[in-house]
Design a protein around this motif. Structure first.
Motif, PDB file in Angstrom:
ATOM      1  N   UNK A 309       0.786  -1.231   0.000  1.00 32.47           N
ATOM      2  CA  UNK A 309       0.000   0.000   0.000  1.00 32.47           C
ATOM      3  C   UNK A 309       0.811   1.271   0.000  1.00 32.47           C
ATOM      4  N   UNK A 310       2.084   1.195  -0.466  1.00 36.36           N
ATOM      5  CA  UNK A 310       2.938   2.381  -0.411  1.00 36.36           C
ATOM      6  C   UNK A 310       2.873   3.242  -1.675  1.00 36.36           C
ATOM      7  N   UNK A 311       2.496   2.626  -2.832  1.00 35.98           N
ATOM      8  CA  UNK A 311       2.638   3.345  -4.083  1.00 35.98           C
ATOM      9  C   UNK A 311       1.626   4.487  -4.230  1.00 35.98           C
ATOM     10  N   UNK A 312       0.483   4.368  -3.642  1.00 27.22           N
ATOM     11  CA  UNK A 312      -0.486   5.466  -3.630  1.00 27.22           C
ATOM     12  C   UNK A 312      -1.488   5.211  -2.514  1.00 27.22           C
ATOM     13  N   UNK A 313      -2.139   6.248  -2.121  1.00 24.41           N
ATOM     14  CA  UNK A 313      -3.073   6.118  -1.011  1.00 24.41           C
ATOM     15  C   UNK A 313      -4.454   5.726  -1.519  1.00 24.41           C
ATOM     16  N   UNK A 314      -4.949   4.611  -1.032  1.00 20.34           N
ATOM     17  CA  UNK A 314      -6.293   4.177  -1.406  1.00 20.34           C
ATOM     18  C   UNK A 314      -7.304   4.800  -0.459  1.00 20.34           C
ATOM     19  N   UNK A 315      -8.338   5.407  -1.035  1.00 19.81           N
ATOM     20  CA  UNK A 315      -9.354   6.038  -0.208  1.00 19.81           C
ATOM     21  C   UNK A 315     -10.664   6.070  -0.993  1.00 19.81           C
ATOM     22  N   UNK A 316     -11.524   5.078  -0.738  1.00 18.93           N
ATOM     23  CA  UNK A 316     -12.808   4.981  -1.425  1.00 18.93           C
ATOM     24  C   UNK A 316     -13.922   5.209  -0.420  1.00 18.93           C
ATOM     25  N   UNK A 317     -14.804   6.140  -0.705  1.00 19.31           N
ATOM     26  CA  UNK A 317     -15.877   6.475   0.229  1.00 19.31           C
ATOM     27  C   UNK A 317     -17.088   5.581   0.000  1.00 19.31           C
ATOM     28  N   UNK A 318     -17.705   5.158   1.114  1.00 17.79           N
ATOM     29  CA  UNK A 318     -18.917   4.355   1.029  1.00 17.79           C
ATOM     30  C   UNK A 318     -19.703   4.439   2.333  1.00 17.79           C
ATOM     31  N   UNK A 319     -20.968   4.794   2.230  1.00 19.83           N
ATOM     32  CA  UNK A 319     -21.896   4.786   3.363  1.00 19.83           C
ATOM     33  C   UNK A 319     -21.344   5.537   4.582  1.00 19.83           C
ATOM     34  N   UNK A 320     -20.804   6.742   4.332  1.00 22.60           N
ATOM     35  CA  UNK A 320     -20.292   7.564   5.422  1.00 22.60           C
ATOM     36  C   UNK A 320     -18.975   7.077   5.997  1.00 22.60           C
ATOM     37  N   UNK A 321     -18.291   6.190   5.285  1.00 22.34           N
ATOM     38  CA  UNK A 321     -17.009   5.643   5.728  1.00 22.34           C
ATOM     39  C   UNK A 321     -16.013   5.647   4.563  1.00 22.34           C
ATOM     40  N   UNK A 322     -14.748   5.405   4.897  1.00 23.93           N
ATOM     41  CA  UNK A 322     -13.720   5.267   3.882  1.00 23.93           C
ATOM     42  C   UNK A 322     -13.114   3.868   3.954  1.00 23.93           C
ATOM     43  N   UNK A 323     -12.894   3.267   2.787  1.00 21.85           N
ATOM     44  CA  UNK A 323     -12.129   2.034   2.701  1.00 21.85           C
ATOM     45  C   UNK A 323     -10.684   2.446   2.447  1.00 21.85           C
ATOM     46  N   UNK A 324      -9.783   2.066   3.347  1.00 24.35           N
ATOM     47  CA  UNK A 324      -8.389   2.504   3.287  1.00 24.35           C
ATOM     48  C   UNK A 324      -7.447   1.310   3.299  1.00 24.35           C
ATOM     49  N   UNK A 326      -3.311   0.589   4.438  1.00 25.11           N
ATOM     50  CA  UNK A 326      -2.078   1.130   5.012  1.00 25.11           C
ATOM     51  C   UNK A 326      -1.178  -0.030   5.412  1.00 25.11           C
ATOM     52  N   UNK A 327       0.032  -0.038   4.837  1.00 22.89           N
ATOM     53  CA  UNK A 327       1.029  -1.073   5.160  1.00 22.89           C
ATOM     54  C   UNK A 327       0.469  -2.487   4.988  1.00 22.89           C
ATOM     55  N   UNK A 328      -0.273  -2.646   3.906  1.00 23.91           N
ATOM     56  CA  UNK A 328      -0.775  -3.975   3.573  1.00 23.91           C
ATOM     57  C   UNK A 328      -2.016  -4.417   4.313  1.00 23.91           C
ATOM     58  N   UNK A 329      -2.593  -3.516   5.138  1.00 26.95           N
ATOM     59  CA  UNK A 329      -3.830  -3.840   5.872  1.00 26.95           C
ATOM     60  C   UNK A 329      -4.982  -3.015   5.316  1.00 26.95           C
ATOM     61  N   UNK A 330      -6.095  -3.673   5.027  1.00 29.95           N
ATOM     62  CA  UNK A 330      -7.282  -2.993   4.505  1.00 29.95           C
ATOM     63  C   UNK A 330      -8.266  -2.832   5.650  1.00 29.95           C
ATOM     64  N   UNK A 331      -8.779  -1.627   5.817  1.00 30.19           N
ATOM     65  CA  UNK A 331      -9.685  -1.371   6.935  1.00 30.19           C
ATOM     66  C   UNK A 331     -10.692  -0.284   6.583  1.00 30.19           C
ATOM     67  N   UNK A 332     -11.656  -0.096   7.435  1.00 31.88           N
ATOM     68  CA  UNK A 332     -12.711   0.897   7.242  1.00 31.88           C
ATOM     69  C   UNK A 332     -12.637   1.933   8.357  1.00 31.88           C
ATOM     70  N   UNK A 333     -12.781   3.189   7.971  1.00 33.65           N
ATOM     71  CA  UNK A 333     -12.727   4.279   8.934  1.00 33.65           C
ATOM     72  C   UNK A 333     -13.919   5.204   8.717  1.00 33.65           C
ATOM     73  N   UNK A 334     -14.548   5.617   9.800  1.00 34.20           N
ATOM     74  CA  UNK A 334     -15.697   6.519   9.707  1.00 34.20           C
ATOM     75  C   UNK A 334     -15.279   7.847   9.097  1.00 34.20           C
ATOM     76  N   UNK A 335     -16.182   8.396   8.294  1.00 36.08           N
ATOM     77  CA  UNK A 335     -15.910   9.680   7.630  1.00 36.08           C
ATOM     78  C   UNK A 335     -15.867  10.812   8.642  1.00 36.08           C
TER      79      UNK A 335
END
Length: 335
Positions: A309-324, A326-335
């Motif tokens: 996950x170093x080459x660019x920052x992934x940030x996709x918005x969905x249902x008031x949250x972001x899919x992110x 970081x360092x090979x871990x995929x997680x969801x964070x509230x907007x």
């Protein structure tokens, strides 16, 4: 004391018997219409038989000119049944994108949650029946729902801290109408009629006015068929969720922050398995299912993102949250 139908009572008794423990008190959601008022009538009989308390919850949406009349009518029913009633007036935000039906549903369930928590009630009975289930499946089919959506309404579901029981999903509405008519003749209490039930401005109104008459004529068993289809989808959904649950654990899933390993996800084969575990992951996070276009975008970014996950920052918005990522871990964070 009014004698209720053993047939309708049996379904309610069966639903309650499946609970981990018989509750000391149950609530019945009553709008004042035929279905919910009949459920209250039958539930009173069953509650007395099981020696448990029963109350009525009525949510006044204030959307109809006769809303207060409906509320008073439900209070009268509660008096006839000799049960407590708790009414809550709500504000329905009509400016939301979900429309009047969806906005009213959100306000109603919020009210149920507040009423339940204030009284320590865990279970609420809802009067959805076979016809409602068939309509739900038909509408979801028209909207292109996946397996989980095609399950329709579940006999037991949970929203926040409240469990909702639907004991009559296999019961034809005609039987409920007969029971209600019998009660009305004996007690001189009559249910209200919601004009939106057959209003073509709403999707269910279109189904009831234009589609149901044709389906009833050429496929008279369509409601039972659709209900049976929903049960098949329920079994398929359980199987797919079991597979997704196992896959998620193989993806180094963290039950604390709900993150998973991007590299392990990429190892899943075929693509349909990768996609389904994403759907399951969203479900576990309490988020609504993304549209196919949004899901395709998330899949595409995860597929082409650098393994760490170093080459660019992934940030996709969905249902008031972001899919992110970081360092090979995929997680969801509230907007």
């Amino acid at each position: 004391m009014y004698a209720t139908s053993d047939f309708l009572s049996t379904f309610l008794l069966e639903s309650l018997s499946k609970l981990p423990q018989l509750p000391k008190i149950i609530a019945v959601a009553v709008s004042g219409g035929i279905d919910s008022s009949t459920l209250a009538i039958v539930s009173k009989h069953v509650a007395d038989k099981l020696n448990i308390d029963m109350v009525i919850f009525h949510v006044n949406h204030g959307l109809q000119e006769k809303s207060d009349y409906w509320a008073n009518n439900v209070h009268l029913l509660a008096k006839i049944l000799n049960v407590e009633i708790y009414e809550k007036k709500v504000f329905v935000n009509l400016n939301q994108s979900k429309g009047m039906e969806g906005s009213a549903r959100i306000a109603r369930y919020r009210a149920f949650k507040e009423l339940s928590e204030s009284m320590g009630i865990k279970y609420i009975l809802l009067a959805h029946h076979l016809n409602d289930q068939a309509e739900t499946v038909l509408l979801r089919l028209l909207r292109g729902s996946g397996v989980k959506g095609m399950v329709g309404m579940r006999p037991l579901s949970r929203v926040d801290s409240v469990f909702y029981i639907r004991p009559w999903l296999k019961v034809d509405k005609k039987l409920i109408e007969l029971e209600n008519k019998k009660f009305s003749l004996e007690k001189s209490w009559f249910p209200v009629d919601d004009p939106t039930n057959k209003d073509p401005l709403f999707s269910r109104g279109v189904v009831r006015l234009f589609l149901e008459p044709v389906l009833d004529k050429y496929w008279p068993q369509w409601k039972k068929t659709f209900s049976r289809h929903a049960m098949h989808m329920f079994d398929a959904d359980l199987l797919l969720d079991n597979i997704a649950h196992n896959d998620l654990n193989e993806m180094d899933f963290n039950s604390i922050d709900f993150s998973f390993s991007l590299m392990r996800w990429r190892e899943l084969e075929p693509k349909s398995r990768q996609v389904h575990v994403l759907r399951y992951w969203f479900f576990m996070n309490g988020l609504k299912m993304p549209s196919q276009a949004r899901l395709d975008e998330i899949y595409k970014q995860l597929k082409h993102l650098h393994a760490l996950g170093y080459d660019r920052r992934m940030k996709v918005q969905h249902d008031g949250h972001f899919v992110l990522c970081d360092k090979g871990r995929v997680y969801i964070k509230a907007n």
